[in-house]
Motif scaffolding. Sequence first.
Motif, PDB file in Angstrom:
ATOM      1  N   ARG A   7      37.672  39.966  53.933  1.00 58.22           N
ATOM      2  CA  ARG A   7      36.975  40.751  53.150  1.00 58.22           C
ATOM      3  C   ARG A   7      37.353  40.205  51.948  1.00 58.22           C
ATOM      4  NH1 ARG A   7      38.391  45.135  55.513  1.00 58.22           N
ATOM      5  NH2 ARG A   7      39.064  46.456  54.311  1.00 58.22           N
ATOM      6  N   HIS A   8      38.228  40.310  51.630  1.00 56.52           N
ATOM      7  CA  HIS A   8      38.234  39.534  49.802  1.00 56.52           C
ATOM      8  C   HIS A   8      39.448  38.391  49.753  1.00 56.52           C
ATOM      9  CE1 HIS A   8      36.405  43.322  48.570  1.00 56.52           C
ATOM     10  NE2 HIS A   8      37.274  43.938  49.557  1.00 56.52           N
ATOM     11  N   PRO A   9      38.730  37.581  50.099  1.00 55.31           N
ATOM     12  CA  PRO A   9      39.574  36.302  49.859  1.00 55.31           C
ATOM     13  C   PRO A   9      40.005  35.861  48.556  1.00 55.31           C
ATOM     14  CG  PRO A   9      37.676  35.586  50.855  1.00 55.31           C
ATOM     15  CD  PRO A   9      37.792  36.864  50.246  1.00 55.31           C
ATOM     16  N   TRP A  10      40.017  36.121  47.541  1.00 53.78           N
ATOM     17  CA  TRP A  10      40.453  36.020  46.438  1.00 53.78           C
ATOM     18  C   TRP A  10      42.062  36.403  46.426  1.00 53.78           C
ATOM     19  CZ3 TRP A  10      41.420  40.067  43.774  1.00 53.78           C
ATOM     20  CH2 TRP A  10      40.665  41.792  44.171  1.00 53.78           C
ATOM     21  N   LEU A  11      42.132  37.857  46.920  1.00 53.27           N
ATOM     22  CA  LEU A  11      42.586  38.886  46.433  1.00 53.27           C
ATOM     23  C   LEU A  11      44.421  38.516  47.196  1.00 53.27           C
ATOM     24  CD1 LEU A  11      43.852  41.427  45.855  1.00 53.27           C
ATOM     25  CD2 LEU A  11      43.138  42.540  48.320  1.00 53.27           C
ATOM     26  N   ALA A  12      44.650  37.475  48.336  1.00 55.93           N
ATOM     27  CA  ALA A  12      46.261  36.956  49.111  1.00 55.93           C
ATOM     28  C   ALA A  12      46.624  36.224  47.289  1.00 55.93           C
ATOM     29  CB  ALA A  12      45.646  35.834  49.719  1.00 55.93           C
ATOM     30  N   GLY A  13      45.896  35.614  46.303  1.00 57.16           N
ATOM     31  CA  GLY A  13      46.902  34.672  45.370  1.00 57.16           C
ATOM     32  C   GLY A  13      47.019  35.475  44.171  1.00 57.16           C
ATOM     33  N   GLU A  14      46.513  37.326  44.640  1.00 62.48           N
ATOM     34  CA  GLU A  14      46.846  37.659  43.683  1.00 62.48           C
ATOM     35  C   GLU A  14      48.068  38.658  44.131  1.00 62.48           C
ATOM     36  OE1 GLU A  14      46.184  38.486  40.202  1.00 62.48           O
ATOM     37  OE2 GLU A  14      44.448  36.772  40.978  1.00 62.48           O
ATOM     38  N   LEU A  15      47.966  38.659  45.384  1.00 57.65           N
ATOM     39  CA  LEU A  15      49.626  39.662  45.873  1.00 57.65           C
ATOM     40  C   LEU A  15      50.490  39.181  45.795  1.00 57.65           C
ATOM     41  CD1 LEU A  15      47.216  41.779  48.630  1.00 57.65           C
ATOM     42  CD2 LEU A  15      47.738  42.461  46.165  1.00 57.65           C
ATOM     43  N   ALA A  16      50.479  37.655  46.283  1.00 55.78           N
ATOM     44  CA  ALA A  16      51.606  36.735  46.407  1.00 55.78           C
ATOM     45  C   ALA A  16      52.429  36.150  45.124  1.00 55.78           C
ATOM     46  CB  ALA A  16      50.673  35.383  46.844  1.00 55.78           C
ATOM     47  N   GLY A  17      51.536  36.984  44.466  1.00 52.03           N
ATOM     48  CA  GLY A  17      53.084  36.924  43.165  1.00 52.03           C
ATOM     49  C   GLY A  17      53.476  37.662  42.444  1.00 52.03           C
ATOM     50  N   ARG A  18      53.493  38.167  41.479  1.00 56.57           N
ATOM     51  CA  ARG A  18      54.399  39.528  40.726  1.00 56.57           C
ATOM     52  C   ARG A  18      53.440  41.109  41.579  1.00 56.57           C
ATOM     53  NH1 ARG A  18      55.682  37.806  34.666  1.00 56.57           N
ATOM     54  NH2 ARG A  18      57.527  36.685  34.899  1.00 56.57           N
ATOM     55  N   PRO A  19      53.876  41.882  41.626  1.00 59.63           N
ATOM     56  CA  PRO A  19      53.652  42.855  42.269  1.00 59.63           C
ATOM     57  C   PRO A  19      52.532  43.759  41.552  1.00 59.63           C
ATOM     58  CG  PRO A  19      55.525  44.136  41.555  1.00 59.63           C
ATOM     59  CD  PRO A  19      55.341  41.835  41.449  1.00 59.63           C
ATOM     60  N   ALA A  20      51.254  44.092  41.708  1.00 57.46           N
ATOM     61  CA  ALA A  20      50.253  45.270  40.878  1.00 57.46           C
ATOM     62  C   ALA A  20      50.678  45.760  40.491  1.00 57.46           C
ATOM     63  CB  ALA A  20      49.283  44.835  41.884  1.00 57.46           C
ATOM     64  N   LEU A  21      51.047  46.844  39.467  1.00 58.11           N
ATOM     65  CA  LEU A  21      51.929  48.186  38.813  1.00 58.11           C
ATOM     66  C   LEU A  21      50.267  48.944  38.822  1.00 58.11           C
ATOM     67  CD1 LEU A  21      54.095  46.659  37.049  1.00 58.11           C
ATOM     68  CD2 LEU A  21      54.468  47.310  39.311  1.00 58.11           C
ATOM     69  N   GLY A  22      49.371  48.362  39.347  1.00 58.43           N
ATOM     70  CA  GLY A  22      47.976  49.982  39.506  1.00 58.43           C
ATOM     71  C   GLY A  22      48.185  51.098  40.379  1.00 58.43           C
ATOM     72  N   PRO A  23      48.149  52.704  39.645  1.00 60.98           N
ATOM     73  CA  PRO A  23      47.994  53.739  40.527  1.00 60.98           C
ATOM     74  C   PRO A  23      48.033  53.913  42.133  1.00 60.98           C
ATOM     75  CG  PRO A  23      46.546  53.860  39.202  1.00 60.98           C
ATOM     76  CD  PRO A  23      47.261  52.397  38.946  1.00 60.98           C
ATOM     77  N   TYR A  56      54.000  37.243  56.473  1.00 62.74           N
ATOM     78  CA  TYR A  56      53.804  36.796  57.120  1.00 62.74           C
ATOM     79  C   TYR A  56      52.251  36.366  57.141  1.00 62.74           C
ATOM     80  CZ  TYR A  56      51.662  36.786  62.197  1.00 62.74           C
ATOM     81  OH  TYR A  56      50.650  36.075  62.762  1.00 62.74           O
ATOM     82  N   VAL A  57      51.409  38.301  56.740  1.00 61.40           N
ATOM     83  CA  VAL A  57      50.229  38.541  56.850  1.00 61.40           C
ATOM     84  C   VAL A  57      49.687  37.812  55.479  1.00 61.40           C
ATOM     85  CG1 VAL A  57      48.886  40.552  56.230  1.00 61.40           C
ATOM     86  CG2 VAL A  57      50.685  41.065  57.353  1.00 61.40           C
ATOM     87  N   LEU A  58      50.311  37.637  54.561  1.00 59.74           N
ATOM     88  CA  LEU A  58      49.750  36.677  53.795  1.00 59.74           C
ATOM     89  C   LEU A  58      49.672  35.034  54.466  1.00 59.74           C
ATOM     90  CD1 LEU A  58      51.569  37.352  50.906  1.00 59.74           C
ATOM     91  CD2 LEU A  58      49.006  37.200  50.749  1.00 59.74           C
ATOM     92  N   GLY A  59      50.386  34.442  54.791  1.00 62.31           N
ATOM     93  CA  GLY A  59      50.531  33.665  55.863  1.00 62.31           C
ATOM     94  C   GLY A  59      49.531  33.248  56.809  1.00 62.31           C
ATOM     95  N   SER A  60      49.450  34.122  57.413  1.00 64.33           N
ATOM     96  CA  SER A  60      48.014  34.075  58.237  1.00 64.33           C
ATOM     97  C   SER A  60      46.996  34.151  58.008  1.00 64.33           C
ATOM     98  CB  SER A  60      48.321  35.805  59.882  1.00 64.33           C
ATOM     99  OG  SER A  60      47.471  35.757  60.576  1.00 64.33           O
ATOM    100  N   VAL A  61      46.532  35.066  56.926  1.00 66.85           N
ATOM    101  CA  VAL A  61      45.454  35.405  56.513  1.00 66.85           C
ATOM    102  C   VAL A  61      44.651  33.895  55.902  1.00 66.85           C
ATOM    103  CG1 VAL A  61      44.336  36.219  54.072  1.00 66.85           C
ATOM    104  CG2 VAL A  61      45.730  37.484  56.323  1.00 66.85           C
ATOM    105  N   ALA A  62      45.975  33.723  55.303  1.00 70.90           N
ATOM    106  CA  ALA A  62      46.054  32.301  54.272  1.00 70.90           C
ATOM    107  C   ALA A  62      45.466  30.694  55.001  1.00 70.90           C
ATOM    108  CB  ALA A  62      47.398  31.982  53.074  1.00 70.90           C
TER     109      ALA A  62
END
Length: 134
Positions: A7-23, A56-62
Amino acid sequence: MRGTLLRHPWLAGELAGRPALGPHSLRRLECALRAAVALMPDITVASQALGAVHAYVLGSVAAQQALRRAEQRTGLSEEEWQRSVGPYIREVLAAGEHPMLARRVLEAEETDPDIDFTFGLDCVLDGLAARLGR
């Protein structure tokens, strides 16, 4: 996770790097680690298992998103693209140098992306279970 990424194609790039540290991200990570440690008490192995599933999930979605972008860029649906490359593929297959590709093209069923994803995820999870002796 897959649904969110689709649903949010831009998000995969954000999750592939350092983890988000929000609550929310920290709660999600805590929950995932808690579930993984319940199956494998070694926190390092639990983290590695989560990393394997995450990758696996990131690669499949990519891959699925790349197909969507190709359709948007070319204006051709998957079926239209297959028809456009058909003469070339027939020529390649007729040469006889790629028998497995020929079998793939001529014999393999086209499957739904959801079925493909589930199959791959099952393979990853089965591999983890075998590795951990479960």
